[in-house]
Design an enzyme around this catalytic site. Sequence first.
Site, short mmCIF file in Angstrom:
data_model
loop_
_atom_site.label_atom_id
_atom_site.label_comp_id
_atom_site.label_asym_id
_atom_site.label_seq_id
_atom_site.Cartn_x
_atom_site.Cartn_y
_atom_site.Cartn_z
N GLU A 1 -12.56 2.92 -1.35
CA GLU A 1 -12.12 4.04 -2.20
C GLU A 1 -11.67 3.57 -3.58
OE1 GLU A 1 -9.21 6.16 0.11
OE2 GLU A 1 -10.76 7.01 1.43
N VAL A 2 -11.13 2.37 -3.67
CA VAL A 2 -10.70 1.82 -4.96
C VAL A 2 -11.60 0.61 -5.25
CG1 VAL A 2 -8.81 0.81 -6.28
CG2 VAL A 2 -8.34 2.61 -4.59
N HIS B 2 -10.15 -5.77 -2.82
CA HIS B 2 -8.84 -5.87 -2.17
C HIS B 2 -8.99 -6.08 -0.68
CE1 HIS B 2 -9.92 -1.59 -2.22
NE2 HIS B 2 -9.28 -1.49 -1.07
N HIS C 176 -6.75 -5.57 2.87
CA HIS C 176 -5.58 -4.98 3.53
C HIS C 176 -5.02 -6.01 4.51
CE1 HIS C 176 -6.65 -0.67 2.53
NE2 HIS C 176 -7.83 -1.24 2.38
N ASP D 58 0.86 -1.19 0.00
CA ASP D 58 0.00 0.00 0.00
C ASP D 58 0.90 1.25 0.00
OD1 ASP D 58 -3.22 0.45 1.17
OD2 ASP D 58 -1.85 2.15 0.97
N ILE D 59 0.57 2.24 -0.83
CA ILE D 59 1.43 3.44 -0.89
C ILE D 59 1.20 4.39 0.28
CG2 ILE D 59 2.10 3.70 -3.33
CD1 ILE D 59 -0.30 5.61 -3.61
P1 5GP Z 1 -9.92 1.28 0.39
O1 5GP Z 1 -10.57 1.24 -0.97
O2 5GP Z 1 -9.75 -0.09 0.99
O3 5GP Z 1 -10.62 2.22 1.33
O4 5GP Z 1 -8.50 1.92 0.26
C1 5GP Z 1 -7.70 1.81 -0.88
C2 5GP Z 1 -6.26 1.64 -0.47
O5 5GP Z 1 -5.48 1.70 -1.64
C3 5GP Z 1 -5.71 2.71 0.48
O6 5GP Z 1 -5.12 2.08 1.60
C4 5GP Z 1 -4.69 3.46 -0.35
O7 5GP Z 1 -3.59 3.88 0.41
C5 5GP Z 1 -4.31 2.45 -1.40
N1 5GP Z 1 -3.92 3.04 -2.68
C6 5GP Z 1 -4.57 4.03 -3.34
N2 5GP Z 1 -3.95 4.31 -4.50
C7 5GP Z 1 -2.89 3.47 -4.57
C8 5GP Z 1 -1.86 3.29 -5.56
O8 5GP Z 1 -1.79 3.94 -6.59
N3 5GP Z 1 -0.94 2.32 -5.28
C9 5GP Z 1 -0.98 1.56 -4.16
N4 5GP Z 1 -0.01 0.64 -4.01
N5 5GP Z 1 -1.93 1.71 -3.21
C10 5GP Z 1 -2.87 2.65 -3.41
#
Ligand code: 5GP
Length: 138
Positions: A98-99, A103, A105, A34-35
């Site tokens: 958010e994405v 996925h 974590h 995760d970035i």
């Molecule tokens: P969620 O959708 O589970 O709330 O969060 C998405 C996760 O993806 C976050 O922890 C964020 O830091 C990570 N993330 C967002 N954009 C990128 C990216 O471009 N590369 C990587 N490696 N992680 C990302």
Amino acid sequence: MADYDPENIFAKILRNEIPSTRVFEDDETLAFMDIMPRTDGHLLVIPKTPCRNVLDATPEQLANVMNTVQKMAQAAKSAFDADGVTIQQFNEAAGGQEVFHLHFHVLPRHEGVSMRPPGNMGDFDQIAQHAEKIKAAL
Ligand code: 5GP
């Protein structure tokens, strides 16, 4: 629920259109760092095939991803000599997602140490070092 968007950031990572720090992959799944790591060793596990989240995933996608989640949880716990591992997964914006590519974590945890707040970009070199530690523990 909206359709799967093939232009989401994780789909681009899968197609190597944007860089990522890959830790493990098999035919069905990919694990990468995760970035914005909320703990040292924070990584993400995704299926290589499209689905938004748990709500539209097939049983096969879920089974394959969970196999890799377990593998990565064990490796990350060992790599960081952690006391435990937090596994998080969010579904749709209202659920904290958010994405919109499924996925999980994987976050190695130490007794009494809180997760860092979300949204802070990690140090690239440190993330790369952490990835190497996890790879060595696989
Ligand atoms: P969620 O959708 O589970 O709330 O969060 C998405 C996760 O993806 C976050 O922890 C964020 O830091 C990570 N993330 C967002 N954009 C990128 C990216 O471009 N590369 C990587 N490696 N992680 C990302």
